[in-house]
Design an enzyme around this catalytic site. Structure first.
Site, short mmCIF file in Angstrom:
data_model
loop_
_atom_site.label_atom_id
_atom_site.label_comp_id
_atom_site.label_asym_id
_atom_site.label_seq_id
_atom_site.Cartn_x
_atom_site.Cartn_y
_atom_site.Cartn_z
N PHE A 60 12.99 7.41 19.38
CA PHE A 60 14.22 7.97 18.80
C PHE A 60 15.31 8.24 19.84
CE2 PHE A 60 11.30 11.57 19.55
CZ PHE A 60 12.11 12.44 20.28
N ARG A 88 13.84 29.80 18.00
CA ARG A 88 13.10 28.71 17.37
C ARG A 88 12.67 29.08 15.94
NH1 ARG A 88 11.87 24.57 20.52
NH2 ARG A 88 9.88 24.03 19.58
N THR A 94 11.65 21.26 13.65
CA THR A 94 12.56 20.14 13.98
C THR A 94 12.91 19.31 12.76
OG1 THR A 94 11.50 20.01 16.16
CG2 THR A 94 12.84 18.13 15.49
N ARG A 105 17.57 24.99 9.77
CA ARG A 105 17.30 23.57 9.51
C ARG A 105 16.91 23.32 8.06
NH1 ARG A 105 14.33 22.78 15.28
NH2 ARG A 105 16.03 21.83 16.46
N ASN A 115 19.77 17.66 12.51
CA ASN A 115 19.13 18.93 12.18
C ASN A 115 19.93 20.15 12.66
OD1 ASN A 115 18.61 18.73 14.89
ND2 ASN A 115 16.38 18.85 14.74
N HIS A 118 19.89 23.04 18.22
CA HIS A 118 18.86 22.84 19.24
C HIS A 118 18.53 24.18 19.88
CE1 HIS A 118 16.77 21.31 22.79
NE2 HIS A 118 17.48 22.20 23.47
N GLU A 129 18.15 24.02 30.90
CA GLU A 129 19.19 23.76 29.90
C GLU A 129 20.40 24.70 30.06
OE1 GLU A 129 16.29 21.75 26.51
OE2 GLU A 129 17.29 23.66 26.06
P1 CMP Z 1 16.00 18.88 19.35
O1 CMP Z 1 15.35 20.19 19.15
O2 CMP Z 1 17.42 18.88 19.80
O3 CMP Z 1 15.13 18.01 20.40
C1 CMP Z 1 15.13 16.59 20.38
C2 CMP Z 1 15.86 16.01 19.20
O4 CMP Z 1 15.58 14.68 18.91
C3 CMP Z 1 15.43 16.76 17.95
O5 CMP Z 1 15.95 18.08 17.97
C4 CMP Z 1 16.01 15.83 16.87
O6 CMP Z 1 17.37 16.06 16.61
C5 CMP Z 1 15.89 14.45 17.52
N1 CMP Z 1 14.88 13.60 16.91
C6 CMP Z 1 15.14 12.47 16.24
N2 CMP Z 1 14.01 11.91 15.82
C7 CMP Z 1 13.00 12.67 16.24
C8 CMP Z 1 11.57 12.61 16.11
N3 CMP Z 1 10.97 11.61 15.46
N4 CMP Z 1 10.85 13.60 16.65
C9 CMP Z 1 11.45 14.61 17.31
N5 CMP Z 1 12.79 14.73 17.47
C10 CMP Z 1 13.55 13.77 16.93
#
Ligand code: CMP
Length: 140
Positions: A60, A88, A94, A105, A115, A118, A129
């Site tokens: 991804f 979180r 996620t 979310r 989503n 972050h 970060e």
């Molecule tokens: P975030 O918490 O910002 O960390 C990584 C990001 O990758 C996650 O949120 C999603 O927005 C994005 N993402 C897209 N596809 C996937 C996936 N299959 N698994 C995890 N994160 C994903």
């Protein structure tokens, strides 16, 4: 009592485009976080790749970089007791489909990618970060 802690939060391009950034900021404040620093910016490709370097090579990753550069984001340094874990919890899982009722979310996320928000996942990640976007002097 748990310790005061800081975490890095991002309001992502999808949320800004849909004009729910204000609502998300309200939720942050209602959940006891202090906003210690906040900035709106637009990541370029190198900026997004650097931030998400741990995900480089995952299937991804290219789409994630594409998405995170499609429009402005808001980055925040949030502080409260147990900030990393609490933020979180407030965000939810996620994948919005798996997120608990009432989480950001679940309420606003459109897909695992789009989503809305972050959050750092551990103290070392939070340090990296926060340092990616803020200098010590920017933190009030
Ligand atoms: P975030 O918490 O910002 O960390 C990584 C990001 O990758 C996650 O949120 C999603 O927005 C994005 N993402 C897209 N596809 C996937 C996936 N299959 N698994 C995890 N994160 C994903």
């Amino acid at each position: 009592m748990s310790e005061m802690e800081r975490t890095l939060a991002i309001i992502k391009p999808d949320a800004i485009a849909r004009r729910i950034a204000g609502e998300i900021l309200s939720i942050i404040e209602q959940n006891g976080f202090r906003i210690r620093a906040m900035r709106m910016l637009r990541l370029d490709r190198a900026g997004a790749e650097g931030f998400y370097a741990v995900h480089r090579g995952k299937p991804f990753f290219p789409e994630l970089v594409e998405f995170m550069t499609e429009g402005p984001i808001i980055v925040l340094a949030l502080e409260r007791e147990d900030a990393i874990k609490k933020w979180r919890e407030v965000m939810g899982a996620t994948n919005p489909a798996n997120a608990a009722e009432g989480t950001i979310r679940k309420r606003f996320g459109e897909s695992i990618q789009r989503n809305c928000v972050h959050g750092s996942d551990a103290p070392e990640t939070a340090r990296f970060e926060l340092g990616y976007f803020f200098r010590e002097l920017d933190l009030v």
